[in-house]
Design a protein around this motif. Structure first.
Motif, PDB file in Angstrom:
ATOM      1  N   ARG A   1      69.064  69.637  16.738  1.00  0.00           N
ATOM      2  CA  ARG A   1      69.542  69.197  18.048  1.00  0.00           C
ATOM      3  C   ARG A   1      68.945  70.063  19.155  1.00  0.00           C
ATOM      4  O   ARG A   1      68.586  69.572  20.229  1.00  0.00           O
ATOM      5  CB  ARG A   1      71.076  69.236  18.095  1.00  0.00           C
ATOM      6  CG  ARG A   1      71.740  68.071  17.371  1.00  0.00           C
ATOM      7  CD  ARG A   1      73.247  68.095  17.572  1.00  0.00           C
ATOM      8  NE  ARG A   1      73.597  67.781  18.949  1.00  0.00           N
ATOM      9  CZ  ARG A   1      73.832  66.551  19.395  1.00  0.00           C
ATOM     10  NH1 ARG A   1      73.738  65.512  18.566  1.00  0.00           N
ATOM     11  NH2 ARG A   1      74.165  66.337  20.650  1.00  0.00           N
TER      12      ARG A   1
ATOM     13  N   VAL B   1      65.181  68.857  19.675  1.00  0.00           N
ATOM     14  CA  VAL B   1      64.982  67.623  20.451  1.00  0.00           C
ATOM     15  C   VAL B   1      65.526  67.775  21.866  1.00  0.00           C
ATOM     16  O   VAL B   1      65.097  67.058  22.778  1.00  0.00           O
ATOM     17  CB  VAL B   1      65.614  66.407  19.742  1.00  0.00           C
ATOM     18  CG1 VAL B   1      64.953  66.165  18.393  1.00  0.00           C
ATOM     19  CG2 VAL B   1      67.126  66.572  19.592  1.00  0.00           C
ATOM     20  N   GLY B   2      66.452  68.709  22.055  1.00  0.00           N
ATOM     21  CA  GLY B   2      66.934  68.972  23.405  1.00  0.00           C
ATOM     22  C   GLY B   2      65.863  69.574  24.289  1.00  0.00           C
ATOM     23  O   GLY B   2      65.822  69.333  25.500  1.00  0.00           O
TER      24      GLY B   2
ATOM     25  N   ASP C   1      62.424  69.264  23.493  1.00  0.00           N
ATOM     26  CA  ASP C   1      61.221  68.418  23.437  1.00  0.00           C
ATOM     27  C   ASP C   1      61.589  67.114  22.745  1.00  0.00           C
ATOM     28  O   ASP C   1      61.627  67.044  21.523  1.00  0.00           O
ATOM     29  CB  ASP C   1      60.097  69.144  22.678  1.00  0.00           C
ATOM     30  CG  ASP C   1      58.815  68.325  22.620  1.00  0.00           C
ATOM     31  OD1 ASP C   1      58.784  67.220  23.181  1.00  0.00           O
ATOM     32  OD2 ASP C   1      57.841  68.801  22.006  1.00  0.00           O
ATOM     33  N   ARG C   2      61.857  66.089  23.530  1.00  0.00           N
ATOM     34  CA  ARG C   2      62.265  64.805  22.952  1.00  0.00           C
ATOM     35  C   ARG C   2      61.102  64.065  22.309  1.00  0.00           C
ATOM     36  O   ARG C   2      61.314  63.118  21.551  1.00  0.00           O
ATOM     37  CB  ARG C   2      62.897  63.912  24.026  1.00  0.00           C
ATOM     38  CG  ARG C   2      64.139  64.504  24.677  1.00  0.00           C
ATOM     39  CD  ARG C   2      64.878  63.473  25.510  1.00  0.00           C
ATOM     40  NE  ARG C   2      65.545  62.494  24.672  1.00  0.00           N
ATOM     41  CZ  ARG C   2      66.770  62.635  24.174  1.00  0.00           C
ATOM     42  NH1 ARG C   2      67.448  63.732  24.421  1.00  0.00           N
ATOM     43  NH2 ARG C   2      67.310  61.691  23.424  1.00  0.00           N
ATOM     44  N   ARG C   3      59.869  64.492  22.597  1.00  0.00           N
ATOM     45  CA  ARG C   3      58.685  63.763  22.104  1.00  0.00           C
ATOM     46  C   ARG C   3      58.252  64.295  20.735  1.00  0.00           C
ATOM     47  O   ARG C   3      57.107  64.656  20.512  1.00  0.00           O
ATOM     48  CB  ARG C   3      57.533  63.873  23.088  1.00  0.00           C
ATOM     49  CG  ARG C   3      57.818  63.288  24.456  1.00  0.00           C
ATOM     50  CD  ARG C   3      56.639  63.382  25.405  1.00  0.00           C
ATOM     51  NE  ARG C   3      56.241  64.763  25.646  1.00  0.00           N
ATOM     52  CZ  ARG C   3      55.179  65.329  25.129  1.00  0.00           C
ATOM     53  NH1 ARG C   3      54.387  64.649  24.316  1.00  0.00           N
ATOM     54  NH2 ARG C   3      54.882  66.579  25.420  1.00  0.00           N
TER      55      ARG C   3
ATOM     56  N   TRP D   1      63.238  64.031  15.173  1.00  0.00           N
ATOM     57  CA  TRP D   1      64.227  62.953  15.223  1.00  0.00           C
ATOM     58  C   TRP D   1      64.482  62.384  13.836  1.00  0.00           C
ATOM     59  O   TRP D   1      65.631  62.057  13.487  1.00  0.00           O
ATOM     60  CB  TRP D   1      63.767  61.847  16.165  1.00  0.00           C
ATOM     61  CG  TRP D   1      63.974  62.163  17.607  1.00  0.00           C
ATOM     62  CD1 TRP D   1      63.009  62.375  18.556  1.00  0.00           C
ATOM     63  CD2 TRP D   1      65.227  62.316  18.285  1.00  0.00           C
ATOM     64  NE1 TRP D   1      63.575  62.652  19.777  1.00  0.00           N
ATOM     65  CE2 TRP D   1      64.937  62.624  19.651  1.00  0.00           C
ATOM     66  CE3 TRP D   1      66.559  62.232  17.882  1.00  0.00           C
ATOM     67  CZ2 TRP D   1      65.944  62.830  20.588  1.00  0.00           C
ATOM     68  CZ3 TRP D   1      67.552  62.438  18.823  1.00  0.00           C
ATOM     69  CH2 TRP D   1      67.241  62.737  20.152  1.00  0.00           C
TER      70      TRP D   1
ATOM     71  N   GLU E   1      64.954  56.739  18.253  1.00  0.00           N
ATOM     72  CA  GLU E   1      64.097  57.687  18.973  1.00  0.00           C
ATOM     73  C   GLU E   1      62.784  57.890  18.225  1.00  0.00           C
ATOM     74  O   GLU E   1      61.696  57.895  18.825  1.00  0.00           O
ATOM     75  CB  GLU E   1      64.820  59.032  19.133  1.00  0.00           C
ATOM     76  CG  GLU E   1      66.103  58.993  19.939  1.00  0.00           C
ATOM     77  CD  GLU E   1      65.861  59.157  21.429  1.00  0.00           C
ATOM     78  OE1 GLU E   1      64.712  59.024  21.878  1.00  0.00           O
ATOM     79  OE2 GLU E   1      66.851  59.415  22.151  1.00  0.00           O
TER      80      GLU E   1
ATOM     81  N   ARG F   1      72.091  56.683  26.027  1.00  0.00           N
ATOM     82  CA  ARG F   1      70.723  56.892  25.533  1.00  0.00           C
ATOM     83  C   ARG F   1      70.286  55.721  24.649  1.00  0.00           C
ATOM     84  O   ARG F   1      69.128  55.302  24.707  1.00  0.00           O
ATOM     85  CB  ARG F   1      70.641  58.207  24.759  1.00  0.00           C
ATOM     86  CG  ARG F   1      69.259  58.519  24.195  1.00  0.00           C
ATOM     87  CD  ARG F   1      68.206  58.564  25.282  1.00  0.00           C
ATOM     88  NE  ARG F   1      66.854  58.624  24.716  1.00  0.00           N
ATOM     89  CZ  ARG F   1      65.746  58.406  25.411  1.00  0.00           C
ATOM     90  NH1 ARG F   1      65.809  58.109  26.698  1.00  0.00           N
ATOM     91  NH2 ARG F   1      64.569  58.466  24.829  1.00  0.00           N
TER      92      ARG F   1
END
Length: 464
Positions: free
Chosen positions: A375, A378-379, A381-383, A388, A410, A441
């Motif tokens: 968590r 991804v918080g 760097d969501r890419r 994910w 995602e 989201r």
């Protein structure tokens, strides 16, 4: 003759448009190449471009550098404040200073708004091309078939000439701006000139004429022309004799060797970095070669030798953890990966590997730590589709199906699978508390998936 003429006119127009479309495609960078993500490499590239971005007025930290897995010698911008650099350019450069010269040039494209203005140059040339097509049609309808072809050919030549002149002007402008940014950052232009000489040598080897008359058929000025335009300014600049940053150069050599070991066959790597070479770059490259060749103990021996030299190097610890994890020893991988995550303040590209190792132990006791680590990743760097995916596995094992579906959505949207992403996002939305951040989201991902699907349908329609 009239029926034949009525069929030939659309073909002439279509031919004109097709030629111009090919021209546009030839000067725009490919956007579908694969991207390489590596924490150490991305940190180095940030540290290389930040002083230049500051000098350009964009600000340190404002420009992202993306590494493209492509062996050609190239770099480009494609909108926004993002510079794409091919791995082939890193391999061809001898110093970090050479790559900084390329970065400065690309920043010149960004500050000059060249991507935005690209459509302006293309539009002007297209208008010339269309006007010539209309004139050609008029001539054809009047019975002058050969005259029509001549008018169209001349119009296309004029359109292409104007467009190529436009792109060469942009390149020369970016060269000049890049020289200013290097100077303002106190970085020597020696590397820039050295890299242009490499390009010139490459042109010679490919048999590309250096005659100025051939330059008019190119999107870029000849390398010799660019050297001549920049040399005096670089040599007169106070930064000309500034030595290269030794720490930056050492890090660059490590990254070059790391990329070589990652991309080349083990045989090539071991020939390029034989065992008598005991420096960090050589050991780095050999560790990757041995790992790819399933010679795990030799790969670990190289990483242990690296850690003897630098016990708290997070990237050496990351590599050791990766080798252990990918050779089926996840429990042993936990200690070096935890230390690497600690030293990098939970770098979002390293933390997912720790999450993967925790899950790979198949021990439920590690699920809470895996969720926390992933968590956090991804918080920041969501890419990161891998992170994910791993987070989705955590949620699935804990029985939290809606959040597992959201994590899958995602991952799928970033992996180019919008239809699956839409299904996953809709499933997540139905199971999540209405109005919660995760519910919102899920709606955002569904909207993005629908937009991607529409673009795919539109592209297929255009091809048909």
């Amino acid at each position: 003759m009239r029926p034949l003429l009525s069929h030939s006119v659309p073909r002439l127009v279509a031919h004109c448009a097709a030629v111009f479309a090919l021209l546009l495609a030839s000067v725009q960078p490919a956007a579908a190449q694969s991207i390489l993500r590596d924490a150490e490499t991305e940190q180095l590239l940030r540290d290389m471009i930040d002083p230049l971005a500051e000098a350009s007025g964009l600000g340190a930290g404002s420009v992202e550098v993306v590494l493209v897995n492509d062996n050609s010698i190239n770099a480009f911008v494609a909108g926004g404040q993002r510079v794409y650099i091919h791995t082939g350019l890193i391999a061809a450069a001898d110093t970090a200073n050479e790559v900084q010269g390329v970065m400065a040039h690309e920043l010149g494209h960004i500050t000059g708004g060249h991507i935005i203005r690209f459509s302006e140059g293309a539009g002007n040339a297209m208008r010339i091309s269309l006007l010539s097509a209309l004139a050609g049609i008029a001539a054809a309808l009047a019975g002058g078939g050969e005259a029509a072809m001549g008018v169209m050919a001349l119009g296309q030549q004029m359109a292409m000439g104007q467009f190529l002149a436009f792109t060469r002007t942009q390149e020369a402008s970016a060269d000049a701006a890049g020289a200013q940014y290097l100077s303002a950052a106190g970085i020597s232009g020696r590397g820039s000139l050295e890299f242009f000489r490499k390009l010139q040598s490459y042109e010679f080897r490919r048999g590309i004429s250096q005659d100025r008359e051939y330059e008019y058929a190119r999107t870029h000025p000849m390398s010799g022309t660019r050297i001549a335009a920049l040399r005096d300014g670089y040599m007169d600049d106070p930064a000309w004799d500034t030595p290269n940053d030794p720490v930056l150069e050492e890090r660059f050599q490590r990254i070059k060797a790391k990329l070589f070991g990652f991309q080349a066959t083990p045989e090539r790597t071991l020939n390029a970095f034989p065992v008598y070479m005991t420096g960090v770059p050589a050991r780095y490259a050999r560790a990757y070669a041995y790992h790819k060749d399933a010679r795990i103990e030799q790969a670990l021996a190289e990483t242990d030798a690296l850690l003897e030299m630098e016990p708290d190097n997070p990237y050496f610890l990351e590599l050791k953890g990766q080798i252990l994890l990918e050779s089926g020893r996840p429990l042993e991988a936990l200690a070096p990966l935890r230390r690497s995550v600690e030293l990098t303040n939970a770098d979002p590209l390293i933390a997912p590997m720790l999450g993967h190792a925790l899950l790979a132990t198949e021990d439920p006791i590690h699920l809470e730590e895996a969720e926390r680590v992933l968590r956090a990743a991804v918080g920041r760097d969501r890419r990161n589709p891998f992170a994910w995916y791993q987070l989705g596995v955590v949620y699935g094992q804990r029985g939290d199906i809606p959040r597992a579906q959201l994590a899958s959505a995602e991952q799928q949207i970033m992996s180019g699978n919008p239809r699956s992403a839409l299904m996953s996002a809709q499933g997540a939305e139905q199971g999540l508390p209405m109005g919660s951040p995760d519910w919102l989201r899920a709606q955002d991902v569904a909207i993005e998936a629908r937009a991607q699907i529409e673009r795919q349908v539109e592209r297929r329609g255009n091809r048909d």
